[in-house]
Motif scaffolding. Structure first.
Motif: not given
Ligand code: GLU
Length: 321
Positions: A71-80, A147-153
């Motif tokens: 979620a953080n990486i995507n928010a940075i990418k979106a400029g949010d 959206g969590s890295g934890s879930r992804g891993t």
């Protein structure tokens, strides 16, 4: 057209007559994670150090709770968001366009520094009898919020082990702040969290119910670690949590602090400066920061290039060429 023009002029006039300070302040946001995790403390601590000097550099920093790494990486990418904390594996995937970022790379992603190690952590109720990851089959498991890295891993581990979500009796997607209570209330047999230790979430889980950290090992994990530079074998030391005096074997990533190449050099420079000029203070803000050293923080776990503002500060300190 003329209406729009006058509206624009109007707002320019209001701005020009506003307080001088308001014009000079620049707001920056740092994406973190759940409030019982460590990312939240990373973000809050950085902001605290930055905001002590707002009158000098004009930056005002906030670090809200978020869904975690992806979620953080995507928010940075979106400029949010201006900056954020993210697991080293998801930093790698976002920059290189692999795994969940296949076909959707973020080449402007920049690293600032690495923070604490984050072991892949599974905690099971003692009455579930689960002591290894494989034994989660047939159990009720909280796999973490999307959206969590934890879930992804978690999904990466499942696949590596030749398992799938359908192996569980129940899959829940609770956020970190909710999952410990669910374990205590016997709504799930196990929870998972890729996170620094010690942390409030696992502390809560192990103090409300008899629960054990679960071993995550075997050939599949050996292979994951061998094949991927962002994974390493780690041990969660015994004695950190109630009922868990034994060491727990698992693997893990590093927490990293990231931003975008679009963020001005001066902004990142000032944030990095605030952290390293007050480094002893920073280290005291969470037990997971105790062992941090600048040398490893600027060299390990960073797959995206260093942001120019960070590199400028590290060069000034003589830490890089
Ligand atoms: N590594 C976790 C994630 O990205 C967050 C851990 C924390 O908040 O400390 O989902």
């Amino acid at each position: 057209m003329s209406l729009m023009k006058s509206a624009l002029l109007g707002s320019a006039l209001v701005l020009a007559s506003g307080p001088v300070l308001a014009q000079q302040e620049q707001f920056i946001t740092i994406g973190t994670g759940g409030q019982t995790g460590v990312y939240y403390v990373v973000g809050q601590s950085i902001c605290r150090l930055v905001n002590r000097e707002t009158s000098e550099h004009g930056l005002r920093c906030t670090a809200p709770s978020t869904g975690g790494s992806i979620a953080n990486i995507n928010a940075i990418k979106a400029g949010d968001m201006t900056m954020g904390v993210a697991q080293s594996d998801w930093q790698f995937h976002a920059y290189n366009g692999t795994s969940d970022y296949e076909g959707d790379p973020f080449p402007e992603l920049r690293s600032i520094f690495a923070v604490h190690p984050e072991p892949f952590t599974v905690v099971a109720r003692a009455d579930s009898g689960v002591t290894t990851f494989e034994e989660l089959a047939g159990k009720r498991v909280n796999v973490g919020n999307p959206g969590s890295g934890s879930r992804g891993t978690f999904e990466v581990v499942l696949e590596a082990k030749g398992m799938s979500m359908s192996d569980f009796a129940l899959v829940s997607e609770l956020r970190p702040a909710e999952q410990s209570a669910a374990l205590g209330d016997n709504q799930v047999d196990a929870i998972s969290y890729t996170v620094g230790h010690p942390n409030g979430s696992i502390q809560e889980a192990t103090s409300t119910v008899d629960a054990r950290l679960v071993t995550v090992a075997g050939e599949a994990i050996d292979r994951l670690v061998e094949e991927n530079p962002y994974y390493a074998k780690v041990t969660i030391p015994g004695g950190m949590y109630a009922g868990n005096d034994q060491d727990t074997e698992t693997f893990g990533v590093l927490a990293t602090f990231v931003t975008s190449a679009d963020v001005p050099e001066e902004t990142v420079y000032q944030v990095v400066r605030a952290v390293f000029e007050n480094f002893d203070r920073f280290k005291q803000l969470h037990p997971a920061f105790e062992t941090l050293e600048p040398e490893t923080m600027i060299s390990e776990g960073l797959s995206a290039p260093l942001h120019d503002g960070a590199a400028r500060y590290y060069r000034e300190r003589g830490w890089i060429d």
